[in-house]
Write a protein that holds these residues in place. Sequence first.
Motif, PDB file in Angstrom:
ATOM      1  N   ALA A 174     -13.022   4.223  -7.137  1.00 58.62           N
ATOM      2  CA  ALA A 174     -11.993   3.269  -5.887  1.00 58.62           C
ATOM      3  C   ALA A 174     -12.734   3.512  -4.713  1.00 58.62           C
ATOM      4  N   HIS A 224     -11.637   2.199   0.210  1.00 53.49           N
ATOM      5  CA  HIS A 224     -11.509   1.528   0.830  1.00 53.49           C
ATOM      6  C   HIS A 224     -12.518   1.556   2.061  1.00 53.49           C
ATOM      7  N   GLU A 283      -7.355   6.920  -7.633  1.00 52.43           N
ATOM      8  CA  GLU A 283      -7.604   5.335  -8.841  1.00 52.43           C
ATOM      9  C   GLU A 283      -8.453   5.044  -9.591  1.00 52.43           C
ATOM     10  N   ASN A 312      -6.344   8.863  -0.335  1.00 53.01           N
ATOM     11  CA  ASN A 312      -5.198   8.809   0.340  1.00 53.01           C
ATOM     12  C   ASN A 312      -4.513   9.697   1.061  1.00 53.01           C
ATOM     13  N   THR A 371      -7.360  -1.881  -2.491  1.00 54.66           N
ATOM     14  CA  THR A 371      -7.909  -0.926  -3.001  1.00 54.66           C
ATOM     15  C   THR A 371      -9.189  -2.261  -3.947  1.00 54.66           C
TER      16      THR A 371
END
Length: 250
Positions: free
Chosen positions: A16, A18, A66, A38, A4
Amino acid sequence: MSDTTFLNTPQGRRLAYHLTPGTGPCVVFLGGLKSDMNGTKAVHLENWAQARGQAFLRFDYSGHGESSGTFEEGCIGDWHEDTMAVVDALTDGPVVAVGSSMGGWQALLLARTRPDRIAGLVTVAAAPDFTEDGYWANFSEAQKQALETAGQVELPSDYMEPYIISKRMIEDGRAWLVLRDPLPLRFPVRCLQGTADTAVSTATALGLLDHAECPDMRLTLVKDADHRFSDGSCLGLIEEAVAEVIAIAR
């Protein structure tokens, strides 16, 4: 799965994310209320994008996953700021926004704020204006009084632990409603909705379809699909909708 990465926003939040590099337009996944990056749909779409060499971004709003903050402190405007921060800082050129549930509202807000950046939009059980039309409109007098006295109410969920809904979320939501004023969407839009969804009704999906001003907007109703919209068949429909929008955009 890659590690991350975090973005510090102008509002002082730590988000956070991606980011998968690839060809554009970048697909940006906007998750639902109390969901995180996620989740099944986000990760599935990321794998699909990687296989195509397609740029892809998923992230956690503040108070989710996160990222910094707590859910109870957040509101629609905060999460709109988060969305704007990651799109502006982490993507270039056109994007295809994929919004799930509350993320559908966020996708519409993104399209309203950055119309020149949007190449297309896909919604899954979109929930625009839900703080007003879903929560406030259905609160009992006792719940409305609790908002005033305690500053929050607790609502049950069919999909996770109860939601804590704050007075701030309700009041802030009124500044971000998208179904009261004209909603021009000058790009292809594909909306997906399950008929067994107990969180967002088909009436909501039909209301959005009727309200938006869009030359190429389609709604697909899936019999017996629930709010998760995450089984193999539903995930395939999301892939198809995103691929179709990308093909038109190119």
